[in-house]
Design an enzyme around this catalytic site. Structure first.
Site, PDB file in Angstrom:
ATOM      1  N   THR A 153       0.820  -1.219   0.000  1.00 23.29           N
ATOM      2  CA  THR A 153       0.000   0.000   0.000  1.00 23.29           C
ATOM      3  C   THR A 153       0.853   1.268   0.000  1.00 23.29           C
ATOM      4  O   THR A 153       1.979   1.261   0.516  1.00 23.29           O
ATOM      5  CB  THR A 153      -0.903   0.000   1.262  1.00 23.29           C
ATOM      6  N   ASP A 154       0.294   2.349  -0.522  1.00 20.82           N
ATOM      7  CA  ASP A 154       1.016   3.635  -0.481  1.00 20.82           C
ATOM      8  C   ASP A 154       1.144   4.160   0.945  1.00 20.82           C
ATOM      9  O   ASP A 154       1.921   5.080   1.203  1.00 20.82           O
ATOM     10  CB  ASP A 154       0.352   4.673  -1.396  1.00 20.82           C
ATOM     11  N   GLU A 155       0.385   3.560   1.883  1.00 16.39           N
ATOM     12  CA  GLU A 155       0.450   4.046   3.267  1.00 16.39           C
ATOM     13  C   GLU A 155       1.790   3.757   3.927  1.00 16.39           C
ATOM     14  O   GLU A 155       2.099   4.318   4.974  1.00 16.39           O
ATOM     15  CB  GLU A 155      -0.671   3.431   4.118  1.00 16.39           C
ATOM     16  N   TYR A 186      -1.881  -0.467  11.075  1.00 11.99           N
ATOM     17  CA  TYR A 186      -2.092  -1.121   9.773  1.00 11.99           C
ATOM     18  C   TYR A 186      -0.880  -0.899   8.854  1.00 11.99           C
ATOM     19  O   TYR A 186      -0.300  -1.857   8.332  1.00 11.99           O
ATOM     20  CB  TYR A 186      -3.362  -0.574   9.101  1.00 11.99           C
ATOM     21  N   LYS A 217       1.947  -3.553   7.274  1.00 11.19           N
ATOM     22  CA  LYS A 217       2.195  -3.756   5.840  1.00 11.19           C
ATOM     23  C   LYS A 217       3.666  -3.475   5.507  1.00 11.19           C
ATOM     24  O   LYS A 217       4.266  -4.156   4.674  1.00 11.19           O
ATOM     25  CB  LYS A 217       1.294  -2.841   5.011  1.00 11.19           C
TER      26      LYS A 217
HETATM   27  P1  NAD Z   1     -10.235  -6.756   2.118  1.00 12.39           P
HETATM   28  O1  NAD Z   1     -10.248  -6.469   3.574  1.00 12.39           O
HETATM   29  O2  NAD Z   1     -11.446  -6.470   1.301  1.00 12.39           O
HETATM   30  O3  NAD Z   1      -9.888  -8.299   1.874  1.00 12.39           O
HETATM   31  C1  NAD Z   1      -8.932  -9.010   2.615  1.00 12.39           C
HETATM   32  C2  NAD Z   1      -9.188 -10.487   2.363  1.00 12.39           C
HETATM   33  O4  NAD Z   1      -8.191 -11.227   3.088  1.00 12.39           O
HETATM   34  C3  NAD Z   1     -10.546 -10.968   2.853  1.00 12.39           C
HETATM   35  O5  NAD Z   1     -11.149 -11.809   1.890  1.00 12.39           O
HETATM   36  C4  NAD Z   1     -10.219 -11.764   4.116  1.00 12.39           C
HETATM   37  O6  NAD Z   1     -11.139 -12.800   4.383  1.00 12.39           O
HETATM   38  C5  NAD Z   1      -8.838 -12.290   3.767  1.00 12.39           C
HETATM   39  N1  NAD Z   1      -8.041 -12.602   4.967  1.00 12.39           N
HETATM   40  C6  NAD Z   1      -7.845 -11.820   6.061  1.00 12.39           C
HETATM   41  N2  NAD Z   1      -7.064 -12.460   6.946  1.00 12.39           N
HETATM   42  C7  NAD Z   1      -6.743 -13.658   6.401  1.00 12.39           C
HETATM   43  C8  NAD Z   1      -5.952 -14.742   6.823  1.00 12.39           C
HETATM   44  N3  NAD Z   1      -5.317 -14.750   8.011  1.00 12.39           N
HETATM   45  N4  NAD Z   1      -5.824 -15.819   6.005  1.00 12.39           N
HETATM   46  C9  NAD Z   1      -6.468 -15.845   4.796  1.00 12.39           C
HETATM   47  N5  NAD Z   1      -7.250 -14.849   4.356  1.00 12.39           N
HETATM   48  C10 NAD Z   1      -7.374 -13.758   5.141  1.00 12.39           C
HETATM   49  O7  NAD Z   1      -8.962  -5.993   1.564  1.00 12.39           O
HETATM   50  P2  NAD Z   1      -8.739  -5.266   0.171  1.00 12.39           P
HETATM   51  O8  NAD Z   1      -9.208  -3.872   0.289  1.00 12.39           O
HETATM   52  O9  NAD Z   1      -9.210  -6.126  -0.915  1.00 12.39           O
HETATM   53  O10 NAD Z   1      -7.138  -5.220   0.160  1.00 12.39           O
HETATM   54  C11 NAD Z   1      -6.402  -6.312  -0.380  1.00 12.39           C
HETATM   55  C12 NAD Z   1      -4.931  -6.025  -0.197  1.00 12.39           C
HETATM   56  O11 NAD Z   1      -4.609  -4.796  -0.843  1.00 12.39           O
HETATM   57  C13 NAD Z   1      -4.514  -5.861   1.250  1.00 12.39           C
HETATM   58  O12 NAD Z   1      -3.275  -6.493   1.419  1.00 12.39           O
HETATM   59  C14 NAD Z   1      -4.402  -4.360   1.437  1.00 12.39           C
HETATM   60  O13 NAD Z   1      -3.438  -4.060   2.413  1.00 12.39           O
HETATM   61  C15 NAD Z   1      -3.984  -3.915   0.069  1.00 12.39           C
HETATM   62  N6  NAD Z   1      -4.408  -2.565  -0.342  1.00 12.39           N
HETATM   63  C16 NAD Z   1      -5.699  -2.162  -0.187  1.00 12.39           C
HETATM   64  C17 NAD Z   1      -6.089  -0.905  -0.652  1.00 12.39           C
HETATM   65  C18 NAD Z   1      -7.497  -0.390  -0.500  1.00 12.39           C
HETATM   66  O14 NAD Z   1      -7.712   0.804  -0.678  1.00 12.39           O
HETATM   67  N7  NAD Z   1      -8.484  -1.211  -0.200  1.00 12.39           N
HETATM   68  C19 NAD Z   1      -5.137  -0.075  -1.266  1.00 12.39           C
HETATM   69  C20 NAD Z   1      -3.822  -0.530  -1.395  1.00 12.39           C
HETATM   70  C21 NAD Z   1      -3.474  -1.779  -0.943  1.00 12.39           C
HETATM   71  O1  DAU Z   2      -3.948   4.315   0.672  1.00  9.20           O
HETATM   72  C1  DAU Z   2      -4.203   2.944   0.570  1.00  9.20           C
HETATM   73  C2  DAU Z   2      -5.016   2.509   1.751  1.00  9.20           C
HETATM   74  O2  DAU Z   2      -6.294   3.095   1.575  1.00  9.20           O
HETATM   75  C3  DAU Z   2      -5.137   1.013   1.885  1.00  9.20           C
HETATM   76  O3  DAU Z   2      -3.875   0.462   2.129  1.00  9.20           O
HETATM   77  C4  DAU Z   2      -6.081   0.638   3.017  1.00  9.20           C
HETATM   78  O4  DAU Z   2      -6.285  -0.763   3.014  1.00  9.20           O
HETATM   79  C5  DAU Z   2      -7.403   1.328   2.803  1.00  9.20           C
HETATM   80  O5  DAU Z   2      -8.213   1.129   3.937  1.00  9.20           O
HETATM   81  C6  DAU Z   2      -7.227   2.831   2.585  1.00  9.20           C
HETATM   82  O6  DAU Z   2      -6.814   3.487   3.817  1.00  9.20           O
HETATM   83  P1  DAU Z   2      -7.374   4.925   4.235  1.00  9.20           P
HETATM   84  O7  DAU Z   2      -7.324   5.060   5.693  1.00  9.20           O
HETATM   85  O8  DAU Z   2      -6.760   6.012   3.430  1.00  9.20           O
HETATM   86  O9  DAU Z   2      -8.901   4.748   3.702  1.00  9.20           O
HETATM   87  P2  DAU Z   2     -10.289   5.120   4.383  1.00  9.20           P
HETATM   88  O10 DAU Z   2     -11.326   4.892   3.341  1.00  9.20           O
HETATM   89  O11 DAU Z   2     -10.469   4.503   5.704  1.00  9.20           O
HETATM   90  O12 DAU Z   2     -10.129   6.679   4.572  1.00  9.20           O
HETATM   91  C7  DAU Z   2      -9.956   7.539   3.457  1.00  9.20           C
HETATM   92  C8  DAU Z   2     -10.029   8.985   3.923  1.00  9.20           C
HETATM   93  O13 DAU Z   2     -11.364   9.248   4.351  1.00  9.20           O
HETATM   94  C9  DAU Z   2      -9.138   9.271   5.112  1.00  9.20           C
HETATM   95  O14 DAU Z   2      -8.629  10.593   4.986  1.00  9.20           O
HETATM   96  C10 DAU Z   2     -10.070   9.175   6.297  1.00  9.20           C
HETATM   97  C11 DAU Z   2     -11.398   9.645   5.729  1.00  9.20           C
HETATM   98  N1  DAU Z   2     -12.590   9.015   6.355  1.00  9.20           N
HETATM   99  C12 DAU Z   2     -12.662   7.662   6.390  1.00  9.20           C
HETATM  100  C13 DAU Z   2     -13.732   7.021   6.983  1.00  9.20           C
HETATM  101  C14 DAU Z   2     -13.806   5.507   7.038  1.00  9.20           C
HETATM  102  C15 DAU Z   2     -13.613   9.790   6.881  1.00  9.20           C
HETATM  103  O15 DAU Z   2     -13.571  11.035   6.828  1.00  9.20           O
HETATM  104  N2  DAU Z   2     -14.675   9.167   7.468  1.00  9.20           N
HETATM  105  C16 DAU Z   2     -14.782   7.815   7.547  1.00  9.20           C
HETATM  106  O16 DAU Z   2     -15.779   7.313   8.114  1.00  9.20           O
END
Ligand code: NAD
Ligand code: DAU
Length: 356
Positions: A138-140, A163, A167
């Protein structure tokens, strides 16, 4: 980039037997659908624990593909992972605890799955002699990025939440396995991803479903924190291209980089597209340690041929249309475990929204 251009760039670079951990989640399932809709005979084993975020319905569109197999299990299960690794050529690891707010409430599961689980997978891949291991990161991991900087892959990692620290730790293990054992690891660092099939806890699906239900949109702090929103199919295509064409030992940023979007602009887009009452927008106490800005320089991935196709306006239209149509998918989710999380995360603050 048309579909044809994309697949011609991928070429014959994809391994033919893949283990996709976390493939029942949001982005992992988009990746599995992308591959199997293109080639239903590709052998894709999905390993997923089906936590609150995993959902087999996300894989319904490819359930009948001859190459598809689902295994319910934990990436921390050494025996299971070791045995599955011998049946495939590579692992693509999407499995993680992925929500920042949950990591603030309960960090334990993040260390276990994101750090220990990734280690289990690396060890299994090393023993099986895999030719590739892709870690979805992730970019985080770069932490808060001041204007006007953009993070590049060689920049220091400065994660600031449990988190993002979990990562970053996972990534460091990946690079250690590359340096020490020569395991050909690849890392992608995607930006904030949104689109269909996303569990309604992250800002976009939370706000869309709340608006469709006539419930409050809880905006943290001043609503001015900036993110670079990436449509889920573009993220999945980026992972596929890096898997096919990336250089072992390298990280690849995946962000659009064209339009930083503030939280309040997400809320405004949702209110406009759903036609919900603007009074639903409710400022709440800020997230502890809230990163103000992420911004990526993704030129390394662009050089590989990655071209995100869906801009924010189009992606939001598609996303709202999907959630409008698929109440059958998200309404049951919002009545279950989600309620407990919502109460814990949003209730203790002054001005918190009413219960969902
Ligand atoms: P998500 O939470 O929707 O999905 C995670 C999946 O992993 C789920 O299906 C869950 O059941 C499975 N899982 C969790 N723990 C497990 C374990 N111990 N063993 C096997 N399976 C397990 O997440 P997402 O948003 O699809 O993100 C997928 C990946 O991409 C993550 O690694 C996350 O860090 C990364 N990522 C997410 C975002 C975003 O904005 N959502 C952005 C950048 C990177
Ligand atoms: O940047 C990549 C990441 O983006 C991924 O690695 C993570 O898995 C994913 O959860 C996401 O993280 P963020 O914390 O950036 O996403 P979130 O949607 O939780 O929040 C996005 C922005 O919105 C952040 O500035 C917080 C704000 N926010 C979020 C929630 C859930 C609110 O203002 N209210 C809310 O209820």
């Amino acid at each position: 980039m048309s579909g044809t251009d994309f697949w011609s760039r991928v070429g014959d670079g994809l391994p033919s037997r893949l283990l996709v951990s976390g493939g029942a989640g949001f982005i992992g399932s988009a990746f599995v659908r992308l591959l199997l809709e293109r080639d239903p005979g590709l052998r894709v084993t999905v390993l997923d624990k089906l936590t609150y975020a995993g959902n087999l319905a996300n894989l319904d569109p490819v359930r009948a593909a001859p190459g598809y197999r689902f295994v319910r299990g934990d990436i921390c299960d050494r025996e299971l992972v070791g045995s599955l690794a011998t049946e495939v050529d590579c692992i693509v690891n999407f499995a993680a605890e992925s929500h920042v707010d949950r990591s603030i409430l309960d960090p334990d599961a993040f260390i276990r799955t994101d750090v220990e689980g990734t280690h289990r997978l690396l060890e299994a891949a090393r023993r099986a002699g895999h030719g590739r291991f892709l870690q979805v990161s992730t970019d985080e991991v770069y932490g808060d990025v001041p204007e006007p900087e953009r993070s590049r892959e060689g920049d220091p990692l400065r994660p600031r939440s449990p988190y993002s620290a979990s990562k970053a730790a996972a990534e460091l293990l990946c690079f250690a396995y590359h340096a020490t054992y020569g395991l050909p690891v690849l890392v992608t660092r995607g930006s904030n991803t949104y689109g269909p099939y996303q569990y309604p806890e992250k800002i976009v699906p939370l706000f869309v479903t709340q608006a469709l239900q006539g419930l409050p949109l809880p905006l943290y702090g001043d609503g001015r924190a900036v993110r670079d929103y990436l449509y889920v199919d573009d993220h999945a295509r980026g992972v596929a291209l890096v898997l096919a064409r990336g250089r072992a030992g390298e990280a690849y940023n995946l962000g659009r980089g064209d339009r930083p979007v503030e939280g309040r602009a997400v809320a405004e887009a949702v209110l406009r597209l759903t036609g919900a009452d603007p009074a639903l927008l409710q400022p709440v106490q800020d997230r502890p340690g809230h990163d103000r800005r992420y911004a990526l320089d993704s030129s390394r991935s662009r050089r590989l041929g990655w071209e995100p196709e869906v801009d924010f306006a189009t992606g939001m239209e598609r996303t709202v249309a999907w959630y409008r149509e698929r109440r059958d998918w998200w309404e049951p989710i919002k009545s279950g475990e989600f309620q407990d999380f919502y109460r814990r995360n949003y209730h203790p603050v002054a001005g918190a929204p009413a219960e969902p």
